[in-house]
Write a protein that holds these residues in place. Structure first.
Motif, PDB file in Angstrom:
ATOM      1  N   ASP A 169      -6.945 -11.981   4.092  1.00 12.20           N
ATOM      2  CA  ASP A 169      -6.530 -11.493   2.783  1.00 12.20           C
ATOM      3  C   ASP A 169      -7.041 -10.062   2.581  1.00 12.20           C
ATOM      4  O   ASP A 169      -7.839  -9.551   3.346  1.00 12.20           O
ATOM      5  N   GLY A 170      -6.627  -9.450   1.514  1.00 10.77           N
ATOM      6  CA  GLY A 170      -7.071  -8.088   1.215  1.00 10.77           C
ATOM      7  C   GLY A 170      -5.900  -7.156   0.984  1.00 10.77           C
ATOM      8  O   GLY A 170      -4.935  -7.154   1.737  1.00 10.77           O
ATOM      9  N   ARG A 171      -6.010  -6.342  -0.069  1.00 10.00           N
ATOM     10  CA  ARG A 171      -4.939  -5.418  -0.422  1.00 10.00           C
ATOM     11  C   ARG A 171      -5.138  -4.091   0.294  1.00 10.00           C
ATOM     12  O   ARG A 171      -6.209  -3.793   0.819  1.00 10.00           O
ATOM     13  N   LEU A 172      -4.068  -3.272   0.285  1.00 11.72           N
ATOM     14  CA  LEU A 172      -4.087  -1.967   0.939  1.00 11.72           C
ATOM     15  C   LEU A 172      -5.089  -1.053   0.233  1.00 11.72           C
ATOM     16  O   LEU A 172      -5.038  -0.876  -0.982  1.00 11.72           O
ATOM     17  N   LYS A 173      -5.998  -0.473   1.011  1.00  4.89           N
ATOM     18  CA  LYS A 173      -7.019   0.405   0.451  1.00  4.89           C
ATOM     19  C   LYS A 173      -7.022   1.739   1.182  1.00  4.89           C
ATOM     20  O   LYS A 173      -6.449   1.884   2.265  1.00  4.89           O
ATOM     21  N   PHE A 174      -7.700   2.722   0.573  1.00  3.40           N
ATOM     22  CA  PHE A 174      -7.870   4.073   1.122  1.00  3.40           C
ATOM     23  C   PHE A 174      -6.559   4.856   1.188  1.00  3.40           C
ATOM     24  O   PHE A 174      -6.511   5.923   1.803  1.00  3.40           O
ATOM     25  N   ALA A 175      -5.482   4.332   0.595  1.00  4.04           N
ATOM     26  CA  ALA A 175      -4.201   5.041   0.634  1.00  4.04           C
ATOM     27  C   ALA A 175      -4.142   6.072  -0.492  1.00  4.04           C
ATOM     28  O   ALA A 175      -4.781   5.922  -1.538  1.00  4.04           O
ATOM     29  N   SER A 176      -3.364   7.145  -0.264  1.00  5.79           N
ATOM     30  CA  SER A 176      -3.163   8.134  -1.322  1.00  5.79           C
ATOM     31  C   SER A 176      -2.361   7.511  -2.460  1.00  5.79           C
ATOM     32  O   SER A 176      -1.719   6.471  -2.295  1.00  5.79           O
ATOM     33  N   GLU A 177      -2.408   8.163  -3.621  1.00  3.93           N
ATOM     34  CA  GLU A 177      -1.693   7.620  -4.777  1.00  3.93           C
ATOM     35  C   GLU A 177      -0.195   7.545  -4.507  1.00  3.93           C
ATOM     36  O   GLU A 177       0.460   6.573  -4.888  1.00  3.93           O
TER      37      GLU A 177
END
Length: 497
Positions: free
Chosen positions: A35-43
């Motif tokens: 599990d886990g959502r997308l992180k460290f991505a630009s806005e």
């Protein structure tokens, strides 16, 4: 003996600590499941692609957690002063199904930083205590001030149906409580009612007293910490891997997006007007014009371009190999940080020698040895509790300085292991010790010894001859001078009548 008010106050204190620990443990368990959502991505990227990759995970956390578990196998217990493994303790271990459940407990400790073992006597079978591994989200142990081993109390809290249950274990007694589950969507009129309902009440136990006495005289729950610290909480093996796992997932998402764009090359037509088609009414008369649907051009791969100055240009596709290179570096970081062999993660093996493979697994072997040290300390206390539950005080005292037997944590071929054991046998190590080192359980060792005895009874001469043949012979490099001296000594000896 504690009063009900003191017991409830202790339950409230331990429950607060349990709630504090619950958040990180749930996070670690979620990452283990992928599990886990997308992180460290630009806005901008998260705005357009966040939902698209919300269910994707290139799960390396699970590999990191599973790697040591497969090498943590308990094979027996030895009390202080005994030469052989204790058969009674091993029988309790097997009857309670701990061959398999211990693997679940070790995995829980590696992911959630700790696990617990509960020992309690069975009134229907006094010789067979009940031993269970417990999850860290349901149990907590309190220690005496300034001690990391002297247990003061333990709490197990769980939900079943529409009720919360709690059992408080003290040295001399056990308290049992229950309460209805709190309403999640309570109205203002129900607020005061819920405030009253959420209080713990003594649980009715039929003919059993509440509290009931604890005949063992010690808190019957043991904590198995993973990477314990002197002051702070123990550390999960995957706590330091989560950030790199998020980074790997982001790079994969960007790679998928770039490959999606590269599969439809972006072209631009310059110096020409956009193709138009006539717009007709119901009578077939031209009433205007409308632009051609560009999606049709993408599918049909056909376009009409007018104008003598029209030309076509194309953007260069992204270098997708750059993404895979970064992912390999990131996975290498995961391997180094967690001491997981690279061939567990990368999956590339070609003409690797056995010695090289053993060297590559050195970090994992040392990691497993650390866990056998800390888990073994707790399991030794579990063996002591089992003896106390059976009323065997002398054995319980001997297990305080006893030891836990583990299977070999180093992965070696049968030929290598047999060769090493043969050399140890030639040095004089007994067969029973060698059989345990080979990985047999105490029960299996006893069976093998019984088989050897049966073979000896059936054909003692052949068995003795075979045993003598396996003994190491005299040194082969005897020089001429030693031979002459030996022959002289033989000549000086008088014949014996």
């Amino acid at each position: 003996m504690a009063t009900e008010a003191e017991a409830l106050r202790l339950v409230s204190l331990l429950e607060s600590e349990l709630i504090r620990r619950r958040g990180p443990i749930d996070t670690f368990n979620g990452y283990y499941r992928g599990d886990g959502r997308l992180k460290f991505a630009s806005e901008e990227f998260a705005k357009f692609h966040g939902d698209r990759y919300r269910d994707f995970s290139d799960n390396w956390v699970q590999v990191v957690a599973d790697a040591p578990v497969e090498r943590l196998v308990v094979t027996g217990f030895v009390a202080d002063g005994d030469l052989s493994a204790d058969k009674d303790l091993w029988k309790v271990w097997q009857v309670n199904g701990l061959d398999a459940d211990s693997q679940l407990g070790f995995l829980g400790a590696i992911t959630g930083a700790r696990t617990f073992v509960l020992v309690w006597g069975d009134p229907n079978d006094p010789d067979m205590p009940v031993v269970t591994f417990e999850d860290a989200t349901q149990c907590v142990v309190a220690y005496e001030a300034g001690s990391r081993r002297n247990r003061r109390a333990a709490l197990k809290r769980w939900q079943d149906g529409g009720d919360d249950y709690a059992t408080l274990y003290l040295r001399d007694e056990v308290w049992k409580f229950r309460r209805p589950l709190q309403r999640q969507d309570k109205s203002p009129q129900m607020a005061e009612v819920d405030e009253e309902l959420k209080r713990w009440q003594p649980r009715e136990m039929g003919d059993e007293p509440n509290p009931q006495p604890n005949p063992m005289g010690v808190v019957p729950m043991v904590e198995l910490p993973n990477k314990p610290m002197l002051v702070e909480d123990p550390i999960s093996d995957i706590a330091g891997v989560i950030a790199m796992q998020d980074a790997i997932n982001l790079i994969w998402a960007q790679l998928f997006t770039a490959s999606d764009a590269a599969s439809w090359p972006q072209r631009v037509i310059m110096g020409a007007e956009r193709p138009m088609i006539p717009k007709l009414n119901a009578a077939g008369e031209i009433i205007g014009k409308q632009p051609v649907d560009l999606e049709k051009f993408q599918i049909d791969r056909i376009a009409w371009i007018t104008g003598k100055d029209a030309r076509i240009a194309q953007w260069q596709a992204a270098n997708l190999a750059m993404y895979t290179g970064i992912i390999e570096v990131a996975v290498g970081h995961v391997a180094a940080q967690s001491r997981t062999p690279q061939h567990y993660l990368i999956g590339k093996m070609a003409n690797i020698g056995e010695g090289t493979l053993l060297a590559a697994e050195t970090g994992l072997v040392k990691r497993c040895d650390e866990k056998t040290l800390w888990f073994g300390q707790g399991l030794r206390e579990v063996a002591r509790l089992i003896a106390l539950a059976k009323g065997q005080d002398a054995k319980a005292d001997a297990m305080r300085s006893g030891r836990v037997l583990w299977a070999e944590t180093e992965s070696r071929s049968h030929a290598q292991l047999a060769d090493a054991l043969l050399k140890l046998k030639q040095l004089g190590f007994p067969f029973e010790w060698l059989a345990l080192r080979y990985g047999l359980t105490p029960t299996e060792v006893a069976t093998v010894i019984a088989m050897k005895d049966r073979e000896l009874e059936a054909d003692p001469v052949a068995e003795i001859t075979r045993m003598m043949a396996n003994q190491p012979g005299p040194p082969a490099d005897t020089g001429p001078e030693e031979q002459e001296e030996s022959e002289g000594e033989e000549a000086d000896r008088e014949p014996v009548a």
